[in-house]
Design a protein around this motif. Structure first.
Motif, PDB file in Angstrom:
ATOM      1  N   GLU A  17       1.120  -1.325  -0.040  1.00  0.00           N
ATOM      2  CA  GLU A  17       0.003   0.130  -0.140  1.00  0.00           C
ATOM      3  C   GLU A  17       0.494   0.964   0.186  1.00  0.00           C
ATOM      4  O   GLU A  17       0.555   2.343   0.219  1.00  0.00           O
ATOM      5  CB  GLU A  17      -1.293   0.093   0.901  1.00  0.00           C
ATOM      6  N   GLY A  18       2.205   1.178  -0.258  1.00  0.00           N
ATOM      7  CA  GLY A  18       3.336   2.465   0.393  1.00  0.00           C
ATOM      8  C   GLY A  18       3.806   2.425  -1.044  1.00  0.00           C
ATOM      9  O   GLY A  18       5.080   2.822  -0.710  1.00  0.00           O
ATOM     10  N   VAL A  19       3.769   1.657  -1.622  1.00  0.00           N
ATOM     11  CA  VAL A  19       4.704   1.079  -2.819  1.00  0.00           C
ATOM     12  C   VAL A  19       4.311   2.500  -4.749  1.00  0.00           C
ATOM     13  O   VAL A  19       2.740   2.773  -3.950  1.00  0.00           O
ATOM     14  CB  VAL A  19       4.294  -0.261  -4.309  1.00  0.00           C
ATOM     15  N   THR A  20       4.491   3.163  -4.711  1.00  0.00           N
ATOM     16  CA  THR A  20       3.822   3.886  -5.781  1.00  0.00           C
ATOM     17  C   THR A  20       3.502   3.824  -7.323  1.00  0.00           C
ATOM     18  O   THR A  20       3.100   2.644  -7.143  1.00  0.00           O
ATOM     19  CB  THR A  20       5.389   4.982  -7.021  1.00  0.00           C
ATOM     20  N   GLY A  21       1.793   4.365  -7.235  1.00  0.00           N
ATOM     21  CA  GLY A  21       1.637   3.407  -8.076  1.00  0.00           C
ATOM     22  C   GLY A  21       0.170   3.425  -7.440  1.00  0.00           C
ATOM     23  O   GLY A  21      -0.915   3.733  -8.070  1.00  0.00           O
ATOM     24  N   VAL A  22       0.428   2.235  -6.643  1.00  0.00           N
ATOM     25  CA  VAL A  22      -0.571   1.736  -5.804  1.00  0.00           C
ATOM     26  C   VAL A  22      -2.491   3.040  -4.861  1.00  0.00           C
ATOM     27  O   VAL A  22      -1.896   3.562  -4.005  1.00  0.00           O
ATOM     28  CB  VAL A  22      -0.134   0.299  -4.826  1.00  0.00           C
ATOM     29  N   ASN A  23      -3.057   2.737  -5.304  1.00  0.00           N
ATOM     30  CA  ASN A  23      -4.261   3.382  -5.274  1.00  0.00           C
ATOM     31  C   ASN A  23      -5.160   2.937  -4.584  1.00  0.00           C
ATOM     32  O   ASN A  23      -6.515   3.810  -3.629  1.00  0.00           O
ATOM     33  CB  ASN A  23      -4.264   4.259  -5.930  1.00  0.00           C
TER      34      ASN A  23
END
Ligand SMILES: [Zn+2]
Length: 265
Positions: A10-16
Motif C-alpha cells: 500500500e506504500g508502493v508508488t502508484g498503488v491507489n
C-alpha cells in the motif's frame, strides 16, 4: 552484513485502490511487479553497502506478491504466514544487522493514504500509549526488543513524517502523497533510484543511531468498526471493554502486547 527487508504494497508508488492490492484482481500484477522492483532496488542498495545475506518478508495480504526470480541470488524470500506474532517481521532475530521497510503505509485512523490501516482493515485504529499505532512502529518495537536498528523506510509521505519524528536518523523515501481517495505518485523508475540510493546511504551511516527506544510500559487500545468484534476481543485475558467498539489491554512486556495484537487485531 545480514539485512532484513519487510515489504508491503500500500506504500508502493502508484498503488491507489484495494483492487490493485488483491491477487485475485487482474490489475494486481502491475503493482505486485512494482513492489518486486522496489524490493530489488532496496537489495541493490544494501549489497552496495556490503550486505551479503538478505532476508525478505512478503508482508502483504496472502504474502505471495513478490517475484523472487527478479531479486539477487543472496536473498531468501519468506512467503505466506506462519501464524507467529512477529507477523510482518517473521524470523527476525538478534543475528540481523539492520531492518528495512519498503512499501509501508500510513496507520488506521490517519488520512494520509487512501488505504490507511493497521493490520486489519476491519479495525478503525490501534493506539499504543495514546498514540495512533502504525505497522511501522508496531514492527520497529519488535526490532528494538531484539536490538536490531531500523535504518530505512519507503512509503507514503504521511508515514515518512511519522518515522522522522520517531527517529530522525532513519532514512525515508516518500514515493507518494495521499489526498482523500487519491494519490500523487512519483515516477516508478525514480522511486527505484531513490530507494536504492537511500538504502545504501542508510547502511553506510552510524546505524546504532537508528535504535528506537522501547517504552517501559504499554497501554494498548483497539477501536473496531463493528461492536461485535470488540465484544469478542473483550473475552481475551485482562482485556477491558471501554465502550461498545473499543477495548484496552495493559502490559509492561512488549512481547505480550504484540501477542495480544495477533489475537485481537
Ligand atoms: Zn498490505
Amino acid at each position: 552484513m545480514k539485512v532484513y527487508i519487510s515489504a508491503d504494497i500500500e506504500g508502493v508508488t502508484g498503488v491507489n485502490h484495494w483492487d490493485e492490492t488483491e491477487k485475485s484482481e487482474a490489475c494486481h500484477e502491475e503493482f505486485a511487479h512494482q513492489m518486486t522492483l522496489e524490493v530489488n532496488a532496496a537489495c541493490e542498495g544494501a549489497i552496495n553497502a556490503g550486505a551479503d545475506e538478505i532476508w525478505i518478508k512478503d508482508a502483504h495480504d496472502s504474502g505471495r506478491n513478490i517475484d523472487h526470480n527478479l531479486l539477487p541470488k543472496n536473498t531468501k524470500l519468506i512467503r505466506g504466514w506462519s501464524g507467529h506474532f512477529y507477523s510482518m517481521v517473521q524470523e527476525l532475530d538478534e543475528t540481523f544487522d539492520a531492518l528495512i521497510f519498503v512499501g509501508y503505509h500510513s496507520a488506521g485512523g490517519t488520512n494520509t493514504n487512501p488505504l490507511s490501516h493497521t493490520m486489519n482493515p476491519q479495525i478503525d485504529y490501534i493506539r499504543l500509549n495514546g498514540q495512533i499505532l502504525s505497522e511501522f512502529l508496531l514492527h520497529s518495537y519488535i526490532a528494538s526488543y531484539l536490538n536490531v536498528p531500523v535504518v530505512f523506510l519507503s512509503g507514503d509521505l504521511g508515514l515518512c513524517d511519522e518515522v522522522n519524528k520517531v527517529n530522525e536518523n532513519i532514512v525515508t523515501v516518500p514515493v507518494k502523497k495521499g489526498v482523500g481517495d487519491s494519490t500523487i505518485n512519483i515516477h516508478p523508475q525514480l522511486a527505484l533510484e531513490l530507494i536504492k540510493g537511500g538504502v545504501e546511504k542508510s547502511l553506510n551511516k552510524n546505524i546504532q543511531l537508528c535504535n528506537i527506544q522501547l517504552p517501559e510500559e504499554f497501554e494498548l487500545e483497539i477501536r473496531y468498526k463493528e461492536h461485535s468484534n470488540a465484544f469478542r476481543s473483550s473475552l481475551y485475558p485482562d482485556v477491558e471493554l471501554m465502550d461498545p467498539k473499543t477495548i484496552s489491554f495493559r502490559n509492561k512486556d512488549y512481547m505480550e502486547i504484540i501477542r495480544a495484537i495477533s489475537f485481537l487485531a
